[in-house]
Write a protein that holds these residues in place. Sequence first.
Motif, PDB file in Angstrom:
ATOM      1  N   TYR A 176       0.196  -1.331   0.151  1.00 15.20           N
ATOM      2  CA  TYR A 176      -0.516   0.083  -0.181  1.00 15.20           C
ATOM      3  C   TYR A 176       0.617   1.198  -0.205  1.00 15.20           C
ATOM      4  O   TYR A 176       0.561   1.927  -0.992  1.00 15.20           O
ATOM      5  CB  TYR A 176      -0.756   0.345   1.120  1.00 15.20           C
ATOM      6  CG  TYR A 176      -2.372   1.645   1.492  1.00 15.20           C
ATOM      7  CD1 TYR A 176      -3.328   1.020   0.445  1.00 15.20           C
ATOM      8  CD2 TYR A 176      -2.010   1.746   1.598  1.00 15.20           C
ATOM      9  CE1 TYR A 176      -4.315   1.587  -0.094  1.00 15.20           C
ATOM     10  CE2 TYR A 176      -2.737   3.178   1.419  1.00 15.20           C
ATOM     11  CZ  TYR A 176      -3.874   2.962   0.984  1.00 15.20           C
ATOM     12  OH  TYR A 176      -5.198   4.028   0.693  1.00 15.20           O
ATOM     13  N   LEU A 177       1.751   1.422   1.255  1.00 15.15           N
ATOM     14  CA  LEU A 177       2.644   2.279   0.873  1.00 15.15           C
ATOM     15  C   LEU A 177       3.413   2.473  -0.536  1.00 15.15           C
ATOM     16  O   LEU A 177       3.927   4.116  -1.368  1.00 15.15           O
ATOM     17  CB  LEU A 177       4.130   2.101   2.154  1.00 15.15           C
ATOM     18  CG  LEU A 177       3.349   1.718   3.227  1.00 15.15           C
ATOM     19  CD1 LEU A 177       5.204   2.053   4.331  1.00 15.15           C
ATOM     20  CD2 LEU A 177       2.846   3.563   3.431  1.00 15.15           C
ATOM     21  N   ARG A 178       4.113   1.210  -1.340  1.00 10.24           N
ATOM     22  CA  ARG A 178       4.402   1.601  -2.247  1.00 10.24           C
ATOM     23  C   ARG A 178       3.501   2.005  -3.913  1.00 10.24           C
ATOM     24  O   ARG A 178       3.366   3.039  -4.544  1.00 10.24           O
ATOM     25  CB  ARG A 178       5.225   0.140  -2.937  1.00 10.24           C
ATOM     26  CG  ARG A 178       6.106  -0.275  -2.788  1.00 10.24           C
ATOM     27  CD  ARG A 178       6.893  -1.317  -2.992  1.00 10.24           C
ATOM     28  NE  ARG A 178       7.788  -1.554  -2.239  1.00 10.24           N
ATOM     29  CZ  ARG A 178       8.514  -2.587  -1.358  1.00 10.24           C
ATOM     30  NH1 ARG A 178       6.589  -3.688  -0.767  1.00 10.24           N
ATOM     31  NH2 ARG A 178       9.236  -2.907  -0.795  1.00 10.24           N
ATOM     32  N   GLY A 179       2.157   1.778  -3.432  1.00 12.14           N
ATOM     33  CA  GLY A 179       1.125   1.258  -4.603  1.00 12.14           C
ATOM     34  C   GLY A 179       0.457   2.783  -4.124  1.00 12.14           C
ATOM     35  O   GLY A 179      -0.109   3.830  -5.499  1.00 12.14           O
ATOM     36  N   GLU A 180      -0.144   3.609  -3.317  1.00 14.18           N
ATOM     37  CA  GLU A 180      -1.168   4.105  -2.874  1.00 14.18           C
ATOM     38  C   GLU A 180      -0.526   5.558  -2.417  1.00 14.18           C
ATOM     39  O   GLU A 180      -0.893   6.524  -3.011  1.00 14.18           O
ATOM     40  CB  GLU A 180      -2.206   3.936  -1.974  1.00 14.18           C
ATOM     41  CG  GLU A 180      -2.937   3.161  -2.020  1.00 14.18           C
ATOM     42  CD  GLU A 180      -3.722   3.283  -3.325  1.00 14.18           C
ATOM     43  OE1 GLU A 180      -4.015   4.565  -3.295  1.00 14.18           O
ATOM     44  OE2 GLU A 180      -4.242   2.137  -4.625  1.00 14.18           O
ATOM     45  N   PHE A 181       0.878   5.656  -2.222  1.00 13.47           N
ATOM     46  CA  PHE A 181       2.081   6.695  -1.342  1.00 13.47           C
ATOM     47  C   PHE A 181       3.188   6.395  -2.406  1.00 13.47           C
ATOM     48  O   PHE A 181       3.720   7.491  -2.236  1.00 13.47           O
ATOM     49  CB  PHE A 181       1.966   6.782   0.444  1.00 13.47           C
ATOM     50  CG  PHE A 181       0.541   7.186   0.595  1.00 13.47           C
ATOM     51  CD1 PHE A 181       0.381   8.471   1.011  1.00 13.47           C
ATOM     52  CD2 PHE A 181      -0.093   5.616   1.329  1.00 13.47           C
ATOM     53  CE1 PHE A 181      -1.214   8.493   1.612  1.00 13.47           C
ATOM     54  CE2 PHE A 181      -0.507   5.908   1.718  1.00 13.47           C
ATOM     55  CZ  PHE A 181      -1.798   7.395   2.066  1.00 13.47           C
ATOM     56  N   GLY A 182       3.430   5.881  -3.177  1.00 12.94           N
ATOM     57  CA  GLY A 182       4.358   5.945  -4.281  1.00 12.94           C
ATOM     58  C   GLY A 182       6.023   5.763  -4.092  1.00 12.94           C
ATOM     59  O   GLY A 182       6.663   6.620  -4.158  1.00 12.94           O
ATOM     60  N   GLN A 183       5.768   5.185  -2.170  1.00 11.54           N
ATOM     61  CA  GLN A 183       7.430   5.386  -1.660  1.00 11.54           C
ATOM     62  C   GLN A 183       8.157   4.060  -2.590  1.00 11.54           C
ATOM     63  O   GLN A 183       7.784   2.996  -2.631  1.00 11.54           O
ATOM     64  CB  GLN A 183       6.902   4.942  -0.063  1.00 11.54           C
ATOM     65  CG  GLN A 183       6.315   5.332   0.622  1.00 11.54           C
ATOM     66  CD  GLN A 183       7.209   7.213   0.623  1.00 11.54           C
ATOM     67  OE1 GLN A 183       7.916   6.875   0.729  1.00 11.54           O
ATOM     68  NE2 GLN A 183       6.502   8.260   0.763  1.00 11.54           N
ATOM     69  N   ASP A 184       9.311   4.197  -2.394  1.00 12.74           N
ATOM     70  CA  ASP A 184      10.366   3.459  -3.339  1.00 12.74           C
ATOM     71  C   ASP A 184      10.778   2.787  -2.574  1.00 12.74           C
ATOM     72  O   ASP A 184       9.917   2.632  -0.617  1.00 12.74           O
ATOM     73  CB  ASP A 184      11.379   4.461  -4.218  1.00 12.74           C
ATOM     74  CG  ASP A 184      12.089   5.010  -3.081  1.00 12.74           C
ATOM     75  OD1 ASP A 184      12.148   5.323  -1.762  1.00 12.74           O
ATOM     76  OD2 ASP A 184      13.090   6.504  -3.260  1.00 12.74           O
ATOM     77  N   GLN A 185      11.996   2.113  -2.330  1.00 12.45           N
ATOM     78  CA  GLN A 185      12.424   0.903  -0.947  1.00 12.45           C
ATOM     79  C   GLN A 185      13.159   2.099  -0.220  1.00 12.45           C
ATOM     80  O   GLN A 185      12.971   1.999   1.287  1.00 12.45           O
ATOM     81  CB  GLN A 185      13.408   0.634  -1.951  1.00 12.45           C
ATOM     82  CG  GLN A 185      13.792  -1.107  -1.037  1.00 12.45           C
ATOM     83  CD  GLN A 185      13.140  -1.463  -0.516  1.00 12.45           C
ATOM     84  OE1 GLN A 185      11.824  -2.097  -1.666  1.00 12.45           O
ATOM     85  NE2 GLN A 185      13.239  -2.810   0.220  1.00 12.45           N
ATOM     86  N   GLU A 186      13.031   2.392  -0.353  1.00 13.66           N
ATOM     87  CA  GLU A 186      13.944   3.737   0.627  1.00 13.66           C
ATOM     88  C   GLU A 186      13.245   4.418   1.643  1.00 13.66           C
ATOM     89  O   GLU A 186      13.228   4.744   2.532  1.00 13.66           O
ATOM     90  CB  GLU A 186      14.843   4.933   0.068  1.00 13.66           C
ATOM     91  CG  GLU A 186      15.825   5.780   1.282  1.00 13.66           C
ATOM     92  CD  GLU A 186      16.634   6.784   0.108  1.00 13.66           C
ATOM     93  OE1 GLU A 186      17.399   7.993   1.227  1.00 13.66           O
ATOM     94  OE2 GLU A 186      16.596   6.886  -0.644  1.00 13.66           O
TER      95      GLU A 186
END
Length: 214
Positions: free
Chosen positions: A117-127
């Motif tokens: 969800y962090l990656r998909g909805e908030f655009g967070q990368d691995q960092e």
Amino acid sequence: MKFHGYFRSSSSYRCRIACNLKGVDYDFVSVHLTKDGGAQKGEGYKTLNPQGLVPSFELEGGEVLTQSPAILEWLDETYPEPKLLPDDPIERAHVRAFCAAIACEIHPLQNLRVLQYLRGEFGQDQEGVEAWCQRWIGDGLAACEALLAKRQAQDFCFGDAPGMADIYLVPQVFSAARFKVDLSAMPNVRRIAEACNALPAFAAAHPSKQPDAE
């Protein structure tokens, strides 16, 4: 008994350790959590476990047990030796509180679906994902360190033999390493995890030793 799990799942890791300590055999069924969108989301698996989570224990009589805290307590009640929980009710409460500090306060925030969800909805990368995990895993394990520091020095979390608290701690320390959490200020956490990992039951349960390891 069929054990539906995934090599890197902390909850599955806990149950592997407990089965190893108690000498409980099972047939392992891998539920790949990321390949092809995640096998746990398929109708076949969700018929078994409507939450779409691992682990699930499918018993000989057809009953299905889910959620690692319930499975671990069932294992301790069904296979009473060695004991995972102390006899004293106050000590049992302390052990359960320690386990809940990990299972309820740390683990949900590093769960795969939260990170997706962090990656998909908030655009967070691995960092960004690692920074999130470092914050919440670090805070949670610092609290565990404080709980352990209040007790007299012991080989394991709550005594001279591994028990339920150690079963929760070791997979969480593994996750901390995955997300590069600094444990240098947590000597008790590190010491106990090292002592546990030197035992065959814990070593054999390590994610890298599982048939579905990648």
